[in-house]
Design an enzyme around this catalytic site. Structure first.
Site, short mmCIF file in Angstrom:
data_model
loop_
_atom_site.label_atom_id
_atom_site.label_comp_id
_atom_site.label_asym_id
_atom_site.label_seq_id
_atom_site.Cartn_x
_atom_site.Cartn_y
_atom_site.Cartn_z
CB VAL A 34 -0.92 0.01 1.23
CG1 VAL A 34 -1.67 1.33 1.33
CG2 VAL A 34 -1.91 -1.15 1.15
N GLY A 42 3.48 -1.52 -4.79
CA GLY A 42 4.36 -2.68 -4.84
C GLY A 42 4.69 -2.92 -6.30
CE LYS A 43 10.26 -1.94 -9.61
NZ LYS A 43 9.79 -0.65 -10.14
CD GLU A 55 9.38 -2.97 -4.60
OE1 GLU A 55 9.59 -1.75 -4.58
OE2 GLU A 55 8.23 -3.46 -4.69
CG LEU A 75 17.35 5.34 -22.11
CD1 LEU A 75 18.10 5.71 -23.39
CD2 LEU A 75 18.32 4.96 -21.02
CB ALA A 122 11.67 12.39 -21.72
CG ASP A 151 6.51 -0.69 -11.28
OD1 ASP A 151 7.61 -1.26 -11.42
OD2 ASP A 151 6.14 -0.19 -10.20
N GLY A 156 0.01 8.95 -9.41
CA GLY A 156 -0.04 7.60 -8.86
C GLY A 156 0.57 6.57 -9.78
#
EC number: 2.7.1.15
Length: 312
Positions: free
Chosen positions: A13, A40-41, A141, A227, A229, A259, A294
């Site tokens: 969260v 969370g990835k 992670e 990379l 942009a 992600d 987000g």
């Protein structure tokens, strides 16, 4: 041929606060409010894949949450995105949490409390698809030994393994990088992660494109360097690297862009797309994710990606 995306990774969260600037060590910076979001990835990448893929591809999550209210909420959120949570276990530790500051330029700083994610083991993959159509997506992670074991299991069954080397450990040992990458088909890195992996095995100089190519040859896998942009560089062993541009957009928040790329790329492979098209779709999706605040809340749908696919 279509298959499955199987994400083995973290479930958190996120507590997100907007600030004028990201605090330096010893400094307190005030923000007006905060939001509680899902992250969370692992979860982020699963949601990105589920939003981007066709209904013919299943997205499954292997992870761990606490036996608490946050864990209930995380599972409910995954289910709303059509993600199979059969392989998510309830642990005695608290559900993982991330504390995110976002500055006025849209850049972020993140601290993660792993919690239940530390308990994840490769036995969560029992009963999950292991065949040729399975694309396993990993991050950094959750316990590294468990990720290596999971990758070997899927690879042995004929599946494809994608590893996002994030967050990369400080000064990773050469043996660790080689063991981690041995069962991997595609390694996704940003500039910092590319440098860390390259330096670990003696690749410290040259252009980014050159270092990506040399890392690909040295580890015998595909390397995708994101990379921001400036787009993406893709290198495969023995081949000339190619680039993919990002969309020219106004950036609101970069939190979930990496992600998003990983999840949409894995979804493309599971749909049977060739690498160039899978990378193209992923780069467009990552760009679109920067338009909103987000991580999961900003990830584009399949329809939004398709709208922009002909602009590049």
């Amino acid at each position: 041929m279509t298959g499955d995306v199987l994400v083995f990774g973290s479930l958190n969260v996120d507590l997100v606060c907007r600030v004028e600037r990201i605090a330096s060590p010893g400094e307190t910076v005030l923000g007006p409010t905060y939001e509680r979001l899902f992250g969370g990835k692992g979860a982020n990448q699963a949601v990105a894949a589920a939003r981007a893929t066709s209904s013919e591809v299943s997205v499954r999550m292997a992870g761990a949450v606490g036996a608490d209210e946050l864990g209930d909420a995380v599972l409910a959120n995954l289910k709303t995105h059509r993600i199979d949570v059969t392989a998510v276990t309830r642990a005695s530790e608290a559900t993982g949490a991330a504390f995110i500051s976002i500055d006025a330029e849209g850049e972020n700083a993140i601290t993660v409390a792993s919690g239940a994610n530390r308990t994840l083991s490769a036995d969560r993959l029992e009963g999950m698809p292991h065949g040729e159509g399975t694309v396993l997506l990993l991050q950094m992670e959750t316990p590294h030994a468990a990720s290596i074991e999971a990758a070997r299991s899927i690879k042995a069954g004929g599946g494809t393994v994608v590893l996002n080397l994030a967050p990369v450990p400080a000064r990773p040992a050469p043996a660790f990088i080689r063991a981690l990458c041995d069962p991997v088909d595609w390694l996704i890195v940003n500039e910092i992660e590319l440098s860390a992996a390259g330096q670990a095995i003696g690749i410290a100089d040259g252009s980014l494109r050159d270092r990506a190519s040399r890392l690909s040859d040295a580890l015998s896998l595909g390397v995708i360097a994101t990379l921001g942009a400036r787009g993406v560089v893709v290198a495969e062993p023995g081949a000339e690297p190619f680039t993919q541009a990002a969309l020219d957009i106004s950036v609101e928040d970069t939190t979930g862009a990496g992600d998003t790329f990983c999840g949409v790329f894995a979804a493309g492979l599971a749909e049977g797309l060739d690498v160039r098209l899978a990378v193209r779709r992923a780069a467009i999706a990552a760009s679109l994710a920067c338009r909103r605040l987000g991580a999961q809340t900003a990830m584009p749908t399949r329809g939004e990606i398709e709208t922009f696919i002909d602009l590049q």
